[in-house]
Design a protein around this motif. Structure first.
Motif, PDB file in Angstrom:
ATOM      1  N   TYR A 148     -21.427   7.061  -1.451  1.00  0.00           N
ATOM      2  CA  TYR A 148     -20.960   6.550  -2.733  1.00  0.00           C
ATOM      3  C   TYR A 148     -21.807   5.349  -3.154  1.00  0.00           C
ATOM      4  N   LYS A 149     -21.947   5.227  -4.441  1.00  0.00           N
ATOM      5  CA  LYS A 149     -22.709   4.097  -4.969  1.00  0.00           C
ATOM      6  C   LYS A 149     -21.832   2.854  -4.990  1.00  0.00           C
ATOM      7  N   TYR A 204     -28.024   2.743  -3.521  1.00  0.00           N
ATOM      8  CA  TYR A 204     -26.878   3.146  -2.701  1.00  0.00           C
ATOM      9  C   TYR A 204     -26.862   2.390  -1.373  1.00  0.00           C
ATOM     10  N   VAL A 226     -24.391   2.111   4.117  1.00  0.00           N
ATOM     11  CA  VAL A 226     -24.052   2.946   2.966  1.00  0.00           C
ATOM     12  C   VAL A 226     -22.546   3.167   2.975  1.00  0.00           C
TER      13      VAL A 226
END
Length: 224
Positions: free
Chosen positions: A220-221, A180, A187
């Protein structure tokens, strides 16, 4: 009374008998010596045969369990041919590959947490027991050995395992999955919005966040 001739004949007969007796004694002694020699040779041959019998009996110098036998029945082997794999079923050790970038962090006695496909959802404790100082030039890794302090009830050789060597501990740390993290510093707090964070302890799967996020924030990835 006999004549002188009779006396001479009897004397000759007696002398001949003595000669025959002596000859018989010599033959007897020779035969006895030969029998004694044959008995010794037979005893030596028996000892040699018994010693050779032990050559065909395979014994391990260590007690253990036979896990595998290499040759099949009737197969010809030589002294250099491995015959079997024998191990102590009560004691197993782990072989771990550590990347060259992390090897300087590894020390003897460090705690290791082990997870295995054979024991889903369980973790087992181990300790680093050996550090091989020679790097594998092909894989760029070092071989580390660890021994269980909390061993699973049933184990077999060559089972796969995942190991995490504890190089540092920190209570109440905020961690996120490593994938992530963007460029080791950002991030995604929205689909496209990046946020700067300060990282701490990290490994290949997780990373500690020191600043920039709280445990209430959603991230969020990144898309690959």
């Amino acid at each position: 009374m006999g004549t002188q001739l009779d006396l001479d004949q009897k004397r000759l007969t007696a002398e001949s008998s003595l000669i025959s007796l002596e000859s018989a004694r010599i033959k007897y002694n020779d035969l006895l010596k030969q029998l004694v020699l044959n008995a010794k040779q037979a005893k030596n041959n028996l000892a040699i045969s018994r010693s050779r019998e032990s050559d065909y009996t395979i014994k391990s110098e260590l007690d253990g369990k036979v896990y595998y036998i290499y040759p099949s029945q009737g197969e010809i082997v030589n002294p250099q041919t491995p015959l079997a794999i024998i191990g102590d079923s009560a004691h197993f050790y782990l072989e771990l590959d550590v990347d060259e970038y992390d090897i300087v962090k590894i020390k003897l006695g460090q705690e290791v947490l082990i997870t295995m496909d054979s024991y889903k959802g369980q973790a087992f404790e181990a300790r680093v027991s050996k550090i091989d100082p020679l790097m594998n030039e092909r894989t760029k890794t070092f071989l580390i050995e660890a021994v269980f302090t909390k061993q699973p009830p049933v184990l077999y050789p060559n089972l796969t395992a995942e190991a995490n060597i504890i190089i540092q501990k920190k209570e109440n740390a905020l961690i996120i999955p490593r994938d992530y993290l963007i460029n080791d510093s950002f991030v995604l707090v929205h689909k496209t919005e990046k946020k700067l964070v300060k990282t701490g302890i990290k490994d290949y799967q997780k990373v500690e966040i020191l600043q920039g996020l709280t445990n209430q924030d959603a991230i969020y990835k990144p898309e690959e």
